[in-house]
Design a protein around this motif. Structure first.
Motif, mmCIF file in Angstrom:
data_model
loop_
_atom_site.group_PDB
_atom_site.id
_atom_site.type_symbol
_atom_site.label_atom_id
_atom_site.label_comp_id
_atom_site.label_asym_id
_atom_site.label_seq_id
_atom_site.Cartn_x
_atom_site.Cartn_y
_atom_site.Cartn_z
ATOM 1 N N ALA A 1 0.844 -1.187 0.000
ATOM 2 C CA ALA A 1 0.000 0.000 0.000
ATOM 3 C C ALA A 1 0.885 1.244 0.000
ATOM 4 C CB ALA A 1 -0.919 -0.005 1.213
ATOM 5 N N ALA A 2 0.677 2.123 -0.966
ATOM 6 C CA ALA A 2 1.601 3.229 -1.237
ATOM 7 C C ALA A 2 1.406 4.372 -0.254
ATOM 8 C CB ALA A 2 1.419 3.710 -2.676
ATOM 9 N N SER A 3 2.069 4.276 0.882
ATOM 10 C CA SER A 3 2.119 5.383 1.838
ATOM 11 C C SER A 3 3.330 5.180 2.729
ATOM 12 C CB SER A 3 0.838 5.442 2.689
ATOM 13 O OG SER A 3 0.727 4.291 3.504
ATOM 14 N N GLY A 4 3.815 6.262 3.310
ATOM 15 C CA GLY A 4 4.940 6.161 4.224
ATOM 16 C C GLY A 4 6.265 6.096 3.513
ATOM 17 N N ALA A 5 7.066 5.086 3.863
ATOM 18 C CA ALA A 5 8.440 4.992 3.380
ATOM 19 C C ALA A 5 8.543 4.083 2.168
ATOM 20 C CB ALA A 5 9.352 4.473 4.487
ATOM 21 N N LEU B 1 -2.471 11.628 -15.488
ATOM 22 C CA LEU B 1 -1.551 10.719 -14.807
ATOM 23 C C LEU B 1 -0.291 11.525 -14.556
ATOM 24 C CD1 LEU B 1 -1.284 7.572 -14.115
ATOM 25 C CD2 LEU B 1 0.008 7.429 -16.249
ATOM 26 N N TRP B 2 0.173 11.600 -13.298
ATOM 27 C CA TRP B 2 1.243 12.532 -12.990
ATOM 28 C C TRP B 2 2.136 12.023 -11.864
ATOM 29 C CZ3 TRP B 2 1.307 14.417 -7.994
ATOM 30 C CH2 TRP B 2 0.131 14.214 -7.272
ATOM 31 N N LEU B 3 3.344 12.561 -11.807
ATOM 32 C CA LEU B 3 4.278 12.263 -10.726
ATOM 33 C C LEU B 3 5.197 13.460 -10.541
ATOM 34 C CD1 LEU B 3 6.169 9.048 -9.870
ATOM 35 C CD2 LEU B 3 7.500 11.144 -10.214
ATOM 36 N N ALA B 4 5.446 13.801 -9.280
ATOM 37 C CA ALA B 4 6.370 14.882 -8.936
ATOM 38 C C ALA B 4 7.338 14.394 -7.868
ATOM 39 C CB ALA B 4 5.608 16.107 -8.432
ATOM 40 N N VAL B 5 8.540 14.944 -7.875
ATOM 41 C CA VAL B 5 9.549 14.651 -6.863
ATOM 42 C C VAL B 5 9.918 15.958 -6.187
ATOM 43 C CG1 VAL B 5 11.857 13.761 -6.413
ATOM 44 C CG2 VAL B 5 10.417 12.651 -8.123
ATOM 45 N N ASP C 1 14.019 12.024 -0.824
ATOM 46 C CA ASP C 1 13.087 12.586 -1.797
ATOM 47 C C ASP C 1 11.658 12.229 -1.429
ATOM 48 O OD1 ASP C 1 15.055 13.737 -3.353
ATOM 49 O OD2 ASP C 1 15.056 12.152 -4.879
ATOM 50 N N VAL C 2 10.744 13.163 -1.672
ATOM 51 C CA VAL C 2 9.314 12.932 -1.476
ATOM 52 C C VAL C 2 8.665 12.795 -2.846
ATOM 53 C CG1 VAL C 2 7.154 13.843 -0.551
ATOM 54 C CG2 VAL C 2 9.299 14.173 0.707
ATOM 55 N N VAL C 3 8.065 11.637 -3.082
ATOM 56 C CA VAL C 3 7.418 11.342 -4.351
ATOM 57 C C VAL C 3 5.912 11.443 -4.168
ATOM 58 C CG1 VAL C 3 7.081 9.615 -6.160
ATOM 59 C CG2 VAL C 3 9.286 9.772 -4.981
ATOM 60 N N THR C 4 5.273 12.295 -4.963
ATOM 61 C CA THR C 4 3.819 12.372 -4.998
ATOM 62 C C THR C 4 3.371 12.020 -6.412
ATOM 63 O OG1 THR C 4 3.954 14.755 -5.443
ATOM 64 C CG2 THR C 4 3.612 14.077 -3.157
ATOM 65 N N ALA C 5 2.272 11.295 -6.516
ATOM 66 C CA ALA C 5 1.835 10.827 -7.829
ATOM 67 C C ALA C 5 0.375 10.422 -7.746
ATOM 68 C CB ALA C 5 2.692 9.649 -8.291
ATOM 69 N N THR D 1 1.750 9.426 -1.630
ATOM 70 C CA THR D 1 2.917 10.177 -1.179
ATOM 71 C C THR D 1 3.863 9.206 -0.502
ATOM 72 O OG1 THR D 1 1.642 12.211 -0.830
ATOM 73 C CG2 THR D 1 3.774 12.051 0.265
ATOM 74 N N LEU D 2 5.094 9.152 -0.961
ATOM 75 C CA LEU D 2 6.109 8.254 -0.421
ATOM 76 C C LEU D 2 7.406 9.020 -0.207
ATOM 77 C CD1 LEU D 2 5.498 5.247 -2.829
ATOM 78 C CD2 LEU D 2 5.162 5.164 -0.361
ATOM 79 N N THR D 3 8.098 8.722 0.871
ATOM 80 C CA THR D 3 9.414 9.299 1.126
ATOM 81 C C THR D 3 10.463 8.220 0.948
ATOM 82 O OG1 THR D 3 8.494 10.890 2.700
ATOM 83 C CG2 THR D 3 10.869 10.482 2.807
ATOM 84 N N VAL D 4 11.420 8.478 0.066
ATOM 85 C CA VAL D 4 12.456 7.493 -0.223
ATOM 86 C C VAL D 4 13.388 7.397 0.983
ATOM 87 C CG1 VAL D 4 14.313 6.813 -1.782
ATOM 88 C CG2 VAL D 4 12.311 8.054 -2.667
ATOM 89 N N ALA D 5 13.572 6.188 1.462
ATOM 90 C CA ALA D 5 14.392 5.966 2.648
ATOM 91 C C ALA D 5 15.311 4.781 2.426
ATOM 92 C CB ALA D 5 13.500 5.701 3.868
ATOM 93 N N ALA D 6 16.452 4.776 3.094
ATOM 94 C CA ALA D 6 17.324 3.614 3.070
ATOM 95 C C ALA D 6 16.592 2.442 3.705
ATOM 96 C CB ALA D 6 18.617 3.916 3.827
ATOM 97 N N PRO D 7 16.843 1.212 3.265
ATOM 98 C CA PRO D 7 16.104 0.062 3.789
ATOM 99 C C PRO D 7 16.101 -0.037 5.306
ATOM 100 C CG PRO D 7 17.386 -0.596 1.888
ATOM 101 C CD PRO D 7 17.775 0.825 2.190
#
Length: 239
Positions: free
Chosen positions: A60-64, A155-159, A210-214, A223-229
């Motif tokens: 589910a696309a939320s959080g990290a 259909l869109w995506l922003a960083v 980076d914060v990805v919204t799409a 909304t997802l925030t790219v994080a190290a594993p």
């Protein structure tokens, strides 16, 4: 009663919009490109290539969004996702919407682009580039009974608030019914299958922080925030 050698893993599921029910994920089929990336690009004569991801790649696309191992070129691809509710083999395109599509979502086909380029150079498989953990984030499934069958919409995506991908669904080179029919000629589709329908131009790399919204119009946003594993333990489970 069947005896299992060890407990079976929990099924992968996605939320259903407006419901307490969950959508059980079977398999993930991904369509290559399927939009014009150049203004004068002609309509292709052959159906697009496709590949698969495991159900365990879906969440589910939320959080990290963990940054995966083995890459320095981690790329986003926003796509309309089609959720199959009734399977079949050799499905006619005119039957796809009425009989086989259960719903729609927006999802990301995350890609280790450097590994994909290596595979292309040597003719190797794409699984290392595409079929890794957390590579298929997806918004809640919206039932077709609630949203109809979209044929247009943004259909869109922003960083970090900067647009990278933006297109209209009407720009698909091959329509959703054509794609589902094509897949069903190669493999019998099953309830719970997801079809990622291709991405428009503007794919690019993301980095930790980076914060990805799409999203896709009327269907879903993420909304997802790219994080190290190691900083994304909350994403260690897949359901």
């Amino acid at each position: 009663m069947m005896e299992l050698a060890f407990p079976a893993p929990a099924p992968v599921t996605l939320p259903v919009s407006g419901s307490a029910a969950r959508f059980p994920v079977a398999r993930v089929f991904c369509i290559g490109r399927n939009y014009r990336w150049l203004p004068d690009e002609p309509q292709p004569s052959a159906m697009p290539a496709w590949f698969m991801k495991p159900a365990s790649a879906v969440f589910a696309a939320s959080g990290a969004l963990p940054y995966p191992a083995d890459t320095t070129d981690y790329c986003h691809e926003i796509e309309l996702v089609v959720a199959i509710g009734h399977g079949g083999k050799n499905i006619a395109p005119e039957d796809v919407e009425a009989r086989h599509i259960w719903g729609y979502a927006a999802g990301l086909d995350m890609t280790r682009r450097d590994l994909q380029q290596q595979a292309k150079r040597v003719g190797g498989p794409w699984e290392p580039a595409k079929a890794f953990d957390h590579s298929a984030p997806c918004t809640p499934i919206v039932p077709a009974a609630a949203c109809g069958h979209p044929r247009a919409g943004a259909l869109w995506l922003a960083v970090n608030g900067v647009d990278r991908q933006r297109a209209d669904l009407s720009g698909l080179l091959w329509s959703v019914p054509e794609l589902v029919a094509m897949l069903s000629r190669s493999v019998a589709l099953a309830p719970g299958d997801l079809v990622y329908t291709g991405t428009p131009a503007g794919v690019g790399a993301v980095a930790p922080g980076d914060v990805v919204t799409a999203g896709f119009a009327r269907i879903g946003e993420l909304t997802l925030t790219v994080a190290a594993p190691q900083n994304a333990a909350a994403r260690a489970t897949f359901s």
